[in-house]
Design an enzyme around this catalytic site. Structure first.
Site, PDB file in Angstrom:
ATOM      1  N   GLU A   1       0.825  -1.212   0.000  1.00  0.00           N
ATOM      2  CA  GLU A   1       0.000   0.000   0.000  1.00  0.00           C
ATOM      3  C   GLU A   1       0.857   1.259   0.000  1.00  0.00           C
ATOM      4  O   GLU A   1       0.556   2.218  -0.715  1.00  0.00           O
ATOM      5  CB  GLU A   1      -0.926   0.004   1.209  1.00  0.00           C
ATOM      6  CG  GLU A   1      -1.645   1.320   1.431  1.00  0.00           C
ATOM      7  CD  GLU A   1      -2.460   1.781   0.244  1.00  0.00           C
ATOM      8  OE1 GLU A   1      -2.671   2.991   0.110  1.00  0.00           O
ATOM      9  OE2 GLU A   1      -2.889   0.937  -0.569  1.00  0.00           O
TER      10      GLU A   1
ATOM     11  N   GLU B   1      -3.790 -10.617   3.228  1.00  0.00           N
ATOM     12  CA  GLU B   1      -4.596 -10.428   4.436  1.00  0.00           C
ATOM     13  C   GLU B   1      -5.764 -11.403   4.573  1.00  0.00           C
ATOM     14  O   GLU B   1      -6.155 -11.753   5.692  1.00  0.00           O
ATOM     15  CB  GLU B   1      -5.128  -8.985   4.496  1.00  0.00           C
ATOM     16  CG  GLU B   1      -4.077  -7.953   4.859  1.00  0.00           C
ATOM     17  CD  GLU B   1      -3.356  -7.395   3.647  1.00  0.00           C
ATOM     18  OE1 GLU B   1      -2.736  -6.332   3.760  1.00  0.00           O
ATOM     19  OE2 GLU B   1      -3.396  -8.047   2.571  1.00  0.00           O
TER      20      GLU B   1
END
Length: 257
Positions: free
Chosen positions: A73, A93
């Site tokens: 990110e 995730e």
């Protein structure tokens, strides 16, 4: 981060790794309320979007080794990404029962579709698939592939080129050219939900991930960001998340033995 006054910023990791993402050992503390979660949305908006991405000084990620979860990110919030061929990029995730977007630091669910397209972004998130630098370049996730020896210098030069308007100044959160037309996007999301329910009928978080992605497509990336924050906090305390994290550490312990 490496700073060049009044010109550019380039970011790279240490010891041949860009960033492996968040320290999973902190999950237990947050689930047990021993560690307070970050103020909702603060880091993702104030740091990544309104500080890094909106800065008047361009930032370029120099990616080698791992760029996973929150590490990816950060790279996506930069104005360009340079990678080595062997670098590994991904969002693992869902293997932990949550969605990309941990602790209000990330908004991968909003940036990744705008860089690689909706179909590929959903595949990467829902399968936790890692991709190598070459594939990331083909998809548009990174802007150039170079050898490790050339990585930092190339990233610095790219930052200077952006500053001098020789290269585009891209804010990934607001890109639209890779997003499919609305009708097509709806069909892609519908198909993804059908597949997720077939493959994991008892799991909630894959569907939540798809819903968050859809919110960004329908209502814009900022709306998707806030939905991501809310959804993550809910999933973090679910029994599924607690169980998958327990399995993660059990497998890690077994492999070490």
């Amino acid at each position: 981060m490496r700073y060049e006054a009044n010109t550019s910023v380039t970011g790279s990791g240490a010891k041949g790794k860009f960033s492996g993402g968040f320290d999973i050992t902190a999950f237990g503390g947050m689930q047990g309320r021993k560690i307070a979660p970050p103020k909702p949305g603060f880091i993702s908006v104030e740091v990544l979007t309104d500080t890094v991405e909106a800065a008047r000084k361009p930032s370029v990620a120099a990616i080698d080794g791992l760029a996973l979860g929150g590490g990816l990110e950060v790279a996506m919030a930069c104005h360009a990404r340079i990678s080595t061929p062997s670098a590994q990029l991904g969002l693992p995730e869902l293997q932990l029962g949550v969605i990309p977007g941990f602790g209000d630091v990330d908004h991968c669910t909003q940036r990744l579709p705008r860089l690689v397209g909706l179909s590929k972004a959903l595949e990467m998130m829902l399968t936790s698939k890692l991709i190598k630098g070459e594939e990331a370049h083909d998809l548009g996730l990174v802007d150039a592939i170079v050898s490790p020896d050339e990585l930092i210098n190339t990233a610095r030069q790219r930052a200077l080129d952006i500053l001098e308007a020789k290269r585009p100044w891209v804010k990934s959160l607001y890109k639209t050219d890779k997003i499919e037309p609305f009708g097509e996007a709806r069909e892609i999301l519908k198909f993804a939900r059908t597949q997720a329910r077939k493959q994991a009928p008892n799991l909630e978080h894959p569907i939540v991930c798809i819903n968050v992605v859809e919110e960004g497509i329908v209502s814009g990336p900022r709306a998707g960001l806030w939905k991501e924050v809310e959804a993550f906090q809910g999933l973090l305390h679910s029994d599924t998340c607690k169980s998958l994290i327990h399995i993660f550490f059990a497998q890690r312990g077994t492999s070490r033995v």
